[in-house]
Scaffold this motif. Structure first.
Motif, PDB file in Angstrom:
ATOM      1  N   LYS A  15       8.985  38.607  64.746  1.00  0.00           N
ATOM      2  CA  LYS A  15      10.265  38.703  65.458  1.00  0.00           C
ATOM      3  C   LYS A  15      10.063  38.589  66.965  1.00  0.00           C
ATOM      4  O   LYS A  15      10.912  38.024  67.672  1.00  0.00           O
ATOM      5  CB  LYS A  15      10.929  40.054  65.117  1.00  0.00           C
ATOM      6  CG  LYS A  15      12.313  40.236  65.731  1.00  0.00           C
ATOM      7  CD  LYS A  15      13.318  39.274  65.129  1.00  0.00           C
ATOM      8  CE  LYS A  15      14.724  39.548  65.643  1.00  0.00           C
ATOM      9  NZ  LYS A  15      15.694  38.558  65.131  1.00  0.00           N
ATOM     10  N   GLU A  16       8.956  39.093  67.467  1.00  0.00           N
ATOM     11  CA  GLU A  16       8.685  39.052  68.904  1.00  0.00           C
ATOM     12  C   GLU A  16       8.393  37.642  69.399  1.00  0.00           C
ATOM     13  O   GLU A  16       8.657  37.316  70.549  1.00  0.00           O
ATOM     14  CB  GLU A  16       7.490  39.966  69.213  1.00  0.00           C
ATOM     15  CG  GLU A  16       7.205  40.138  70.690  1.00  0.00           C
ATOM     16  CD  GLU A  16       6.059  41.101  70.932  1.00  0.00           C
ATOM     17  OE1 GLU A  16       5.180  41.198  70.038  1.00  0.00           O
ATOM     18  OE2 GLU A  16       6.039  41.752  71.978  1.00  0.00           O
ATOM     19  N   ARG A  17       7.871  36.793  68.495  1.00  0.00           N
ATOM     20  CA  ARG A  17       7.405  35.476  68.934  1.00  0.00           C
ATOM     21  C   ARG A  17       8.138  34.297  68.312  1.00  0.00           C
ATOM     22  O   ARG A  17       7.887  33.154  68.709  1.00  0.00           O
ATOM     23  CB  ARG A  17       5.904  35.343  68.642  1.00  0.00           C
ATOM     24  CG  ARG A  17       5.096  36.453  69.274  1.00  0.00           C
ATOM     25  CD  ARG A  17       3.618  36.310  68.994  1.00  0.00           C
ATOM     26  NE  ARG A  17       3.006  37.613  68.788  1.00  0.00           N
ATOM     27  CZ  ARG A  17       1.757  37.804  68.446  1.00  0.00           C
ATOM     28  NH1 ARG A  17       0.957  36.765  68.270  1.00  0.00           N
ATOM     29  NH2 ARG A  17       1.269  39.023  68.275  1.00  0.00           N
ATOM     30  N   ASP A  18       9.003  34.537  67.351  1.00  0.00           N
ATOM     31  CA  ASP A  18       9.715  33.427  66.711  1.00  0.00           C
ATOM     32  C   ASP A  18      11.181  33.811  66.509  1.00  0.00           C
ATOM     33  O   ASP A  18      11.489  34.675  65.683  1.00  0.00           O
ATOM     34  CB  ASP A  18       9.073  33.088  65.373  1.00  0.00           C
ATOM     35  CG  ASP A  18       9.689  31.845  64.743  1.00  0.00           C
ATOM     36  OD1 ASP A  18      10.546  31.213  65.392  1.00  0.00           O
ATOM     37  OD2 ASP A  18       9.308  31.500  63.605  1.00  0.00           O
ATOM     38  N   PRO A  19      12.100  33.175  67.247  1.00  0.00           N
ATOM     39  CA  PRO A  19      13.519  33.523  67.100  1.00  0.00           C
ATOM     40  C   PRO A  19      14.123  33.081  65.777  1.00  0.00           C
ATOM     41  O   PRO A  19      15.255  33.468  65.449  1.00  0.00           O
ATOM     42  CB  PRO A  19      14.172  32.776  68.278  1.00  0.00           C
ATOM     43  CG  PRO A  19      13.254  31.632  68.555  1.00  0.00           C
ATOM     44  CD  PRO A  19      11.878  32.144  68.265  1.00  0.00           C
ATOM     45  N   ALA A  20      13.396  32.272  64.995  1.00  0.00           N
ATOM     46  CA  ALA A  20      13.948  31.772  63.739  1.00  0.00           C
ATOM     47  C   ALA A  20      14.007  32.844  62.654  1.00  0.00           C
ATOM     48  O   ALA A  20      14.792  32.721  61.709  1.00  0.00           O
ATOM     49  CB  ALA A  20      13.121  30.584  63.238  1.00  0.00           C
ATOM     50  N   ILE A  21      13.198  33.892  62.774  1.00  0.00           N
ATOM     51  CA  ILE A  21      13.170  34.915  61.733  1.00  0.00           C
ATOM     52  C   ILE A  21      14.389  35.822  61.868  1.00  0.00           C
ATOM     53  O   ILE A  21      14.791  36.201  62.969  1.00  0.00           O
ATOM     54  CB  ILE A  21      11.856  35.717  61.796  1.00  0.00           C
ATOM     55  CG1 ILE A  21      11.712  36.579  60.549  1.00  0.00           C
ATOM     56  CG2 ILE A  21      11.768  36.559  63.055  1.00  0.00           C
ATOM     57  CD1 ILE A  21      10.335  37.197  60.391  1.00  0.00           C
ATOM     58  N   ARG A  22      14.993  36.182  60.720  1.00  0.00           N
ATOM     59  CA  ARG A  22      16.222  36.984  60.746  1.00  0.00           C
ATOM     60  C   ARG A  22      16.104  38.288  59.961  1.00  0.00           C
ATOM     61  O   ARG A  22      16.656  39.298  60.367  1.00  0.00           O
ATOM     62  CB  ARG A  22      17.384  36.154  60.209  1.00  0.00           C
ATOM     63  CG  ARG A  22      17.802  35.044  61.174  1.00  0.00           C
ATOM     64  CD  ARG A  22      18.858  34.127  60.571  1.00  0.00           C
ATOM     65  NE  ARG A  22      19.390  33.215  61.571  1.00  0.00           N
ATOM     66  CZ  ARG A  22      18.768  32.105  61.980  1.00  0.00           C
ATOM     67  NH1 ARG A  22      17.591  31.788  61.460  1.00  0.00           N
ATOM     68  NH2 ARG A  22      19.297  31.327  62.896  1.00  0.00           N
ATOM     69  N   VAL A  27       9.790  36.980  56.135  1.00  0.00           N
ATOM     70  CA  VAL A  27       8.343  37.012  56.358  1.00  0.00           C
ATOM     71  C   VAL A  27       7.597  36.296  55.249  1.00  0.00           C
ATOM     72  O   VAL A  27       6.615  35.575  55.499  1.00  0.00           O
ATOM     73  CB  VAL A  27       7.857  38.468  56.492  1.00  0.00           C
ATOM     74  CG1 VAL A  27       6.338  38.535  56.444  1.00  0.00           C
ATOM     75  CG2 VAL A  27       8.375  39.085  57.785  1.00  0.00           C
ATOM     76  N   ILE A  28       8.040  36.456  54.010  1.00  0.00           N
ATOM     77  CA  ILE A  28       7.314  35.872  52.882  1.00  0.00           C
ATOM     78  C   ILE A  28       7.439  34.348  52.851  1.00  0.00           C
ATOM     79  O   ILE A  28       6.749  33.687  52.068  1.00  0.00           O
ATOM     80  CB  ILE A  28       7.786  36.464  51.540  1.00  0.00           C
ATOM     81  CG1 ILE A  28       9.246  36.094  51.271  1.00  0.00           C
ATOM     82  CG2 ILE A  28       7.587  37.972  51.537  1.00  0.00           C
ATOM     83  CD1 ILE A  28       9.739  36.548  49.916  1.00  0.00           C
ATOM     84  N   LEU A 178       3.954  38.320  75.797  1.00  0.00           N
ATOM     85  CA  LEU A 178       4.066  37.682  74.491  1.00  0.00           C
ATOM     86  C   LEU A 178       5.391  36.954  74.335  1.00  0.00           C
ATOM     87  O   LEU A 178       5.495  35.992  73.588  1.00  0.00           O
ATOM     88  CB  LEU A 178       3.922  38.743  73.383  1.00  0.00           C
ATOM     89  CG  LEU A 178       2.538  39.380  73.252  1.00  0.00           C
ATOM     90  CD1 LEU A 178       2.562  40.419  72.152  1.00  0.00           C
ATOM     91  CD2 LEU A 178       1.485  38.322  72.956  1.00  0.00           C
ATOM     92  N   ALA A 179       6.421  37.424  75.055  1.00  0.00           N
ATOM     93  CA  ALA A 179       7.719  36.780  74.937  1.00  0.00           C
ATOM     94  C   ALA A 179       7.732  35.409  75.590  1.00  0.00           C
ATOM     95  O   ALA A 179       8.591  34.585  75.297  1.00  0.00           O
ATOM     96  CB  ALA A 179       8.801  37.658  75.569  1.00  0.00           C
ATOM     97  N   ASN A 180       6.796  35.125  76.485  1.00  0.00           N
ATOM     98  CA  ASN A 180       6.755  33.839  77.179  1.00  0.00           C
ATOM     99  C   ASN A 180       5.778  32.922  76.467  1.00  0.00           C
ATOM    100  O   ASN A 180       4.586  32.934  76.730  1.00  0.00           O
ATOM    101  CB  ASN A 180       6.337  34.038  78.641  1.00  0.00           C
ATOM    102  CG  ASN A 180       6.272  32.727  79.392  1.00  0.00           C
ATOM    103  OD1 ASN A 180       6.759  31.704  78.915  1.00  0.00           O
ATOM    104  ND2 ASN A 180       5.671  32.760  80.562  1.00  0.00           N
TER     105      ASN A 180
END
Length: 255
Positions: A15-22, A27-28, A178-180
């Motif tokens: 979640k911290e590094r990929d905005p695509a995850i909801r 995760v799986i 990490l956000a950048n």
């Protein structure tokens, strides 16, 4: 470690590094989640001396996920492999905590040498898509490797490397959060070199034109014709030549 606990921990990282995850269950769907779970099992067997069983697990995971992690590699906490297809991590690779790899990254060797032959990544390193790190050297903490770069030498802490072969273009930056995870707004060392050459070329041309004026004046004075020197504030007449004094080079800013 239970599957549910793995999912919860991975969700925080992803979640911290990929905005695509909801959601947690997304995760799986990430290949790196299963590749790293298989790596942990294989690495434990590798350390116990069950090398064939460890390699069998890693190769099955590589076929399923497209991510090949040798069971002998040492990987810290918080590794995130985005997309992951084509990622290769060699046997003696060491990866620190909270690193990020993108698709097509290779952490490999350069030949048939034995012993430590793969790179060592510090903490917080980001390796962009398609980058190749080949050989036994260290990449410092919070370093950023540009997409498509080929890195063959050690990289200091808090540096940005781009190009083939890789060149350090930023040094002693503040640590990269990490956000950048910006992979596009990186310096272009080739463009900087071209600008330097452009400025040097312009200066040489202008000096040559001034020297031609001086030679022409001296030649006319020696021939007996008196030619008054022009005051500096007046514009010089256009000399007999096919080119003019330049302020800007003809090279484009973007090549």
């Amino acid at each position: 470690m239970s599957l549910i606990k793995d999912i919860r921990e991975a969700y925080i990282i992803y979640k911290e590094r990929d905005p695509a995850i909801r959601t947690y269950w997304d995760v799986i769907l990430y290949p790196c989640f299963w590749a790293l779970r298989s790596y942990r099992r294989a690495h434990k067997l590798w350390l116990q001396g069950h090398c064939f069983r460890a390699r069998r697990i890693s190769q099955r995971a590589a076929r399923r996920t497209g991510i090949e992690i040798h069971p002998g590699a040492t990987i810290g906490e918080g590794l995130f492999i985005d997309h992951g297809t084509g990622v290769v991590i060699g046997e003696t690779t060491v990866i620190g905590d909270n690193c990020t790899l993108y698709q097509g990254v290779t952490l490999g060797g350069t030949g048939k040498e034995t012993g430590k032959r793969h790179p060592t990544l510090g903490n917080g390193v980001m390796v962009s898509a398609g980058a190749k790190l080949l050989g036994s050297f260290s990449v410092g903490d919070n370093a950023k490797i540009g997409a498509g770069s080929v890195v063959l030498k050690a990289v200091p802490d808090n540096c940005t490397v781009v190009g083939v072969p890789g060149r350090v273009v930023r040094m002693k930056n503040s640590p990269i959060p990490l956000a950048n995870l910006d992979q596009t707004h990186l310096p272009d060392p080739i463009l900087e070199d071209m600008k330097t050459l452009k400025n040097a070329n312009n200066e040489l041309i202008n000096r040559l034109l001034a020297l031609e004026d001086e030679v022409r004046i001296l030649s006319r004075e020696q021939s007996g014709r008196e030619i008054p020197r022009r005051p500096l504030e007046q514009a010089a007449p256009e000399p007999d030549r096919d080119y003019v004094e330049v302020d800007e080079c003809v090279f484009a800013d973007y090549i």
